[in-house]
Design an enzyme around this catalytic site. Structure first.
Site, PDB file in Angstrom:
ATOM      1  N   THR A  26      -7.437  -3.767  -8.014  1.00 21.78           N
ATOM      2  CA  THR A  26      -6.537  -3.999  -6.891  1.00 21.78           C
ATOM      3  C   THR A  26      -5.898  -2.713  -6.368  1.00 21.78           C
ATOM      4  O   THR A  26      -5.815  -2.491  -5.164  1.00 21.78           O
ATOM      5  CB  THR A  26      -5.426  -4.990  -7.280  1.00 21.78           C
ATOM      6  OG1 THR A  26      -6.008  -6.154  -7.856  1.00 21.78           O
ATOM      7  CG2 THR A  26      -4.614  -5.386  -6.065  1.00 21.78           C
ATOM      8  N   ARG A  37     -19.172   3.898  -6.604  1.00 22.97           N
ATOM      9  CA  ARG A  37     -20.002   5.037  -6.211  1.00 22.97           C
ATOM     10  C   ARG A  37     -19.193   6.306  -6.005  1.00 22.97           C
ATOM     11  O   ARG A  37     -19.759   7.381  -5.793  1.00 22.97           O
ATOM     12  CB  ARG A  37     -20.761   4.706  -4.926  1.00 22.97           C
ATOM     13  CG  ARG A  37     -21.809   3.617  -5.102  1.00 22.97           C
ATOM     14  CD  ARG A  37     -22.159   2.950  -3.782  1.00 22.97           C
ATOM     15  NE  ARG A  37     -22.552   3.908  -2.755  1.00 22.97           N
ATOM     16  CZ  ARG A  37     -22.410   3.692  -1.445  1.00 22.97           C
ATOM     17  NH1 ARG A  37     -21.844   2.571  -1.017  1.00 22.97           N
ATOM     18  NH2 ARG A  37     -22.814   4.591  -0.580  1.00 22.97           N
ATOM     19  N   GLY A  38     -17.869   6.221  -6.019  1.00 24.06           N
ATOM     20  CA  GLY A  38     -17.044   7.405  -5.855  1.00 24.06           C
ATOM     21  C   GLY A  38     -16.479   7.502  -4.462  1.00 24.06           C
ATOM     22  O   GLY A  38     -15.990   6.518  -3.898  1.00 24.06           O
ATOM     23  N   LYS A  54       0.807  -1.217   0.000  1.00 28.17           N
ATOM     24  CA  LYS A  54       0.000   0.000   0.000  1.00 28.17           C
ATOM     25  C   LYS A  54       0.841   1.269   0.000  1.00 28.17           C
ATOM     26  O   LYS A  54       0.652   2.159  -0.823  1.00 28.17           O
ATOM     27  CB  LYS A  54      -0.960  -0.002   1.187  1.00 28.17           C
ATOM     28  CG  LYS A  54      -2.110  -0.973   1.043  1.00 28.17           C
ATOM     29  CD  LYS A  54      -3.103  -0.842   2.174  1.00 28.17           C
ATOM     30  CE  LYS A  54      -4.241  -1.833   2.003  1.00 28.17           C
ATOM     31  NZ  LYS A  54      -5.005  -1.603   0.764  1.00 28.17           N
ATOM     32  N   ASP A 108      -5.142   2.833  -3.601  1.00 26.60           N
ATOM     33  CA  ASP A 108      -3.811   3.435  -3.549  1.00 26.60           C
ATOM     34  C   ASP A 108      -3.667   4.531  -4.595  1.00 26.60           C
ATOM     35  O   ASP A 108      -3.047   5.570  -4.345  1.00 26.60           O
ATOM     36  CB  ASP A 108      -2.744   2.366  -3.743  1.00 26.60           C
ATOM     37  CG  ASP A 108      -2.745   1.339  -2.630  1.00 26.60           C
ATOM     38  OD1 ASP A 108      -3.170   1.670  -1.509  1.00 26.60           O
ATOM     39  OD2 ASP A 108      -2.318   0.193  -2.876  1.00 26.60           O
TER      40      ASP A 108
END
Length: 309
Positions: free
Chosen positions: A252, A227-228, A43, A256
């Site tokens: 995936t 949905r944002g 991440k 990030d």
């Protein structure tokens, strides 16, 4: 936001081993996959590369092994323009991740072994104290030990640096971490686990944001997939819709990518909601490509998308 523009990110690198198939296998079952890829991940590492490619001035703090995966990490940072304050360890391997990608819709499931980055400690943060204190933004997550994350947030907060916590993977958090966060940025699944109720509707997302504010965060940013994202403070609550940049291939690295774009825009002095919009555009491009770090778009690509959305 001060005149400083630098971004410091504490987190892990993990080599992503991604497997594409119709579904996950059951216990004791073997199934055939339709694709495999190996590339840089983790991440904090992904966020650093996303931010740098989006135009940010990024320093990444981590640990890797002195092995081929560690060399992969350092090569990725050089190519993206990330300043790597990364310790190479001789006796511990670099982290790695198993990633299942649904070949039909791009959904994913992940297992991470942090390896060398699992040994990140307070001493790593202290060794980079000057960079943190001189930055505009400090961001971290929960893949490395939480003690290091809290220490980094505390140093940044004391120096007047804007702080961002991506509480992923979700886990029980001590009460004193929330007031250290100017921005608290989970996805909808992580938010639901932290607040203890579903985050499936706009009302539930706002309720989650309210609870996080009561815990002491400055602003909650909850990413909501297709949905944002919700930007939520005591005086301002806005949903920013997701953008489409083409067929979704792999989700995936979406979170990030979002955080890398958001952090870069914020470091440039943009209004937080505009920074969320920039992050959504960054993520919209990333999900049209396979992989995590390799999928992160350039600043030119983001700027080209934004006028159309």
């Amino acid at each position: 936001m001060s005149a400083r523009r630098g971004i410091v990110i504490l987190g892990i690198f993990a080599a992503d081993t991604a497997y594409k198939a119709k579904r996950l296998p059951r216990i004791a079952e073997t199934i055939m996959g339709s694709g495999f890829a190996l590339g840089p991940g983790g991440k904090g590492s992904n966020q650093s590369i996303a931010a740098a490619k989006a135009g940010g001035e990024v320093t990444f703090i981590s640990r890797v092994g002195r092995d081929p995966f560690g060399e992969m990490a350092l090569s990725a940072y050089k190519a993206a323009g990330v300043r790597a304050n990364v310790i190479q360890m001789d006796d511990v391997p670099t982290g790695a991740a198993f990633i299942f990608v649904n070949e039909e819709n791009g959904d994913n499931a992940i297992i991470v072994a942090a390896g060398a980055a699992g040994l990140i400690g307070i001493e790593d943060v202290d060794a980079n104290r000057q960079d943190i204190e001189n930055a505009a933004i400090f961001m971290t997550q929960l893949e490395q030990p939480i003690e290091a994350a809290i220490h980094g947030l505390s140093i940044a907060r004391a120096a007047g640096v804007t702080t961002i916590l991506n509480p992923a993977p979700a886990r029980p958090l001590p009460d004193d971490i929330y007031p250290l966060c100017d921005f608290f940025a989970p996805n909808e699944v992580e938010a639901a686990e932290i607040v203890g109720h579903p985050v499936e509707t706009d009302e539930q997302a706002r309720a989650a944001g309210d609870l996080l504010l009561r815990k002491g965060v400055g602003a909650a940013i909850i990413t909501l997939g297709a949905r944002g994202a919700l930007y939520h403070t005591a005086g301002r609550s806005e949903f920013v819709p997701a953008f489409s940049a083409g067929k979704v291939v792999d989700t995936t690295g979406a979170g990030d990518a979002f955080l890398g774009g958001f952090t870069t825009a914020l470091s440039e002095g943009r209004d937080p909601v505009e920074a969320v919009r920039f992050g959504c555009a960054t993520a919209a491009i990333a999900v049209t490509r396979p992989g995590t770090a390799p999928a992160m778009p350039t600043r030119a690509e983001i700027d080209a998308l934004l006028p159309r959305v």
